[in-house]
Scaffold this motif. Structure first.
Motif, PDB file in Angstrom:
ATOM      1  N   GLU A  28       0.826  -1.212   0.000  1.00  0.00           N
ATOM      2  CA  GLU A  28       0.000   0.000   0.000  1.00  0.00           C
ATOM      3  C   GLU A  28       0.858   1.258   0.000  1.00  0.00           C
ATOM      4  N   LYS A  29       2.014   1.187   0.648  1.00  0.00           N
ATOM      5  CA  LYS A  29       2.906   2.340   0.724  1.00  0.00           C
ATOM      6  C   LYS A  29       3.894   2.363  -0.438  1.00  0.00           C
ATOM      7  N   LEU A  69       6.693   1.649   8.744  1.00  0.00           N
ATOM      8  CA  LEU A  69       5.432   1.702   7.999  1.00  0.00           C
ATOM      9  C   LEU A  69       4.491   2.788   8.527  1.00  0.00           C
TER      10      LEU A  69
END
Length: 84
Positions: A28-29, A69
């Motif tokens: 997602e990142k 994260l």
């Protein structure tokens, strides 16, 4: 008589949840395993092993990954249906 399979089974479930959350959040990142490892101060192969559930992880390294994260540590251990 004690059931000795329960702790091992629970540990496998937690490792699987950690791996799934780690992979999902990393993707997602837009981070590679190498980028996550660099940000966390860990080796890329260690991150790969955690994602493959081949390594046990210390609380210190769990914290490093969560920080890299930008998520709370506990979110790495939640069942996927709670955060996905």
């Amino acid at each position: 008589m004690t059931d000795t399979s329960a702790p091992d089974s629970s540990a496998r479930l937690v490792r699987a949840q950690l791996a799934a959350n780690l992979i999902r959040l990393r993707r997602e990142k837009g981070m590679s395993q190498e980028a996550l490892a660099l940000e966390a101060g860990l080796h890329r192969t260690f991150v790969a092993h955690v994602e493959r559930q081949a390594r046990n992880i210390s609380l210190d390294n769990l914290t490093r990954l969560a920080d890299a994260l930008s998520v709370p540590v506990h979110s790495l251990l939640l069942p996927c249906n709670r955060i996905c």
